[in-house]
Design an enzyme around this catalytic site. Structure first.
Site, PDB file in Angstrom:
ATOM      1  N   LYS A   1       0.759  -1.159   0.074  1.00 48.29           N
ATOM      2  CA  LYS A   1       0.111  -0.012   0.098  1.00 48.29           C
ATOM      3  C   LYS A   1       0.928   1.477  -0.029  1.00 48.29           C
ATOM      4  O   LYS A   1       0.330   2.121  -0.381  1.00 48.29           O
ATOM      5  CB  LYS A   1      -0.896   0.134   1.264  1.00 48.29           C
ATOM      6  N   GLY A   2       2.057   1.175   0.496  1.00 47.45           N
ATOM      7  CA  GLY A   2       2.989   2.281   0.872  1.00 47.45           C
ATOM      8  C   GLY A   2       2.978   3.159  -0.384  1.00 47.45           C
ATOM      9  O   GLY A   2       3.424   4.395  -0.228  1.00 47.45           O
TER      10      GLY A   2
ATOM     11  N   GLU B   1       8.241   2.160  -5.827  1.00 42.29           N
ATOM     12  CA  GLU B   1       8.091   1.847  -4.483  1.00 42.29           C
ATOM     13  C   GLU B   1       8.350   2.790  -3.454  1.00 42.29           C
ATOM     14  O   GLU B   1       9.260   3.830  -3.780  1.00 42.29           O
ATOM     15  CB  GLU B   1       9.334   0.560  -4.235  1.00 42.29           C
ATOM     16  N   ASP B   2       7.937   2.624  -2.196  1.00 42.71           N
ATOM     17  CA  ASP B   2       8.011   3.791  -1.130  1.00 42.71           C
ATOM     18  C   ASP B   2       9.328   3.580  -0.533  1.00 42.71           C
ATOM     19  O   ASP B   2      10.083   4.483  -0.520  1.00 42.71           O
ATOM     20  CB  ASP B   2       7.069   3.602  -0.168  1.00 42.71           C
TER      21      ASP B   2
ATOM     22  N   ASP C   1      14.262  -1.979   1.874  1.00 48.43           N
ATOM     23  CA  ASP C   1      14.881  -2.241   3.236  1.00 48.43           C
ATOM     24  C   ASP C   1      15.821  -3.440   2.875  1.00 48.43           C
ATOM     25  O   ASP C   1      17.082  -3.078   2.238  1.00 48.43           O
ATOM     26  CB  ASP C   1      14.020  -2.519   4.284  1.00 48.43           C
TER      27      ASP C   1
ATOM     28  N   LYS D   1      16.865   2.263   2.168  1.00 47.43           N
ATOM     29  CA  LYS D   1      17.514   2.080   3.678  1.00 47.43           C
ATOM     30  C   LYS D   1      18.772   1.075   3.406  1.00 47.43           C
ATOM     31  O   LYS D   1      18.325  -0.110   3.474  1.00 47.43           O
ATOM     32  CB  LYS D   1      16.464   1.553   4.437  1.00 47.43           C
TER      33      LYS D   1
ATOM     34  N   PHE E   1      13.059   3.060  11.526  1.00 40.53           N
ATOM     35  CA  PHE E   1      11.638   2.778  11.323  1.00 40.53           C
ATOM     36  C   PHE E   1      11.007   4.003  10.624  1.00 40.53           C
ATOM     37  O   PHE E   1      10.751   4.917  11.617  1.00 40.53           O
ATOM     38  CB  PHE E   1      10.960   2.036  12.194  1.00 40.53           C
TER      39      PHE E   1
ATOM     40  N   ASP F   1       3.334   3.237   6.606  1.00 38.10           N
ATOM     41  CA  ASP F   1       2.578   3.061   7.998  1.00 38.10           C
ATOM     42  C   ASP F   1       3.265   2.520   9.036  1.00 38.10           C
ATOM     43  O   ASP F   1       4.441   2.059   8.986  1.00 38.10           O
ATOM     44  CB  ASP F   1       1.416   2.215   7.954  1.00 38.10           C
TER      45      ASP F   1
ATOM     46  N   ARG G   1       0.057   6.849   7.296  1.00 31.70           N
ATOM     47  CA  ARG G   1       0.301   6.930   5.952  1.00 31.70           C
ATOM     48  C   ARG G   1      -0.243   8.268   5.325  1.00 31.70           C
ATOM     49  O   ARG G   1       0.296   8.768   4.423  1.00 31.70           O
ATOM     50  CB  ARG G   1      -0.624   5.926   5.039  1.00 31.70           C
TER      51      ARG G   1
END
Ligand code: 5GP
Ligand code: MG
Length: 179
Positions: free
Chosen positions: A44-45, A100-101, A104, A132, A153, A160, A166
């Site tokens: 969803k990000g 993509e948001d 990681d 990240k 984080f 979220d 969000r």
């Protein structure tokens, strides 16, 4: 209830994000000039970033979405990935930009980009707002990168924290939380 909870430390202001997104959209528009790429957002990000990015782009695009879940211990390289919702747009011969948001470990995108590559796109590129770097195990070759933030984080601008946050227009670090 405050919109920004205590313990959230602002790391990217809405203005910083806006400027970066505009710059990325400019480069993407140049690189895809004369083409109509399929922009694939990872739910969803990525919904906020994608919405801003495509509106700053000066070329026409198609938009589709996929939702991908990681299972098991997310810190492990063996973490299983499942495509919960796939795109419906055929990719054969198309120029594709995955949006993509945040990246990681890189496993989510590794898995899905490989899957998309098998569908015969003319080209396959990746735009990510945040990379990240600290825990990266697979480096999925980010063609368009917004920001490098080594650890922490992060929440806001689509990201979220237990389902919340969000809608925040900036990006915050949840202090004391594990990335
Ligand atoms: P990866 O497979 O690269 O380890 O994980 C990528 C996914 O994990 C991202 O699409 C995002 O959903 C989630 N994720 C990774 N880091 C963060 C973070 O700092 N904040 C939030 N909210 N989600 C994250
Ligand atoms: Mg995500």
């Amino acid at each position: 209830m405050n919109k920004v909870p205590d313990g959230y430390r602002l790391v990217l202001t809405p203005e910083q994000i806006r400027e970066k997104v505009r710059e990325m959209a400019g480069r993407i528009s140049e690189d895809f000039s004369g083409q109509v790429p399929v922009v694939v957002g990872i739910l969803k990000g990525a919904f906020v970033f994608l919405a801003d990015l495509v509106r700053e782009m000066t070329i026409p695009v198609e938009v589709d979405f996929a939702q991908i879940s990681s299972y098991g211990n997310e810190t492990k390289s063996t973490g299983r990935i499942k495509v919960m919702r796939d795109i419906s747009t055929p990719l054969a011969g198309r120029h594709v930009l995955v949006v993509e948001d945040i990246i990681d470990t890189g496993h989510t995108l590794n898995h899905y980009m490989n899957e998309l590559r098998q569908r015969g796109p003319a080209s396959l590129r990746l735009a990510a707002l945040i990379n990240k770097t600290e825990r990266q195990e697979y480096a999925p070759g980010v063609d368009y990168l917004g920001f490098t933030i080594p650890r922490g984080f992060l929440v806001g601008y689509g990201l979220d924290h237990a389902g919340m946050g969000r809608d925040l227009p900036g990006v915050y670090e949840v202090t004391g939380a594990e990335g």
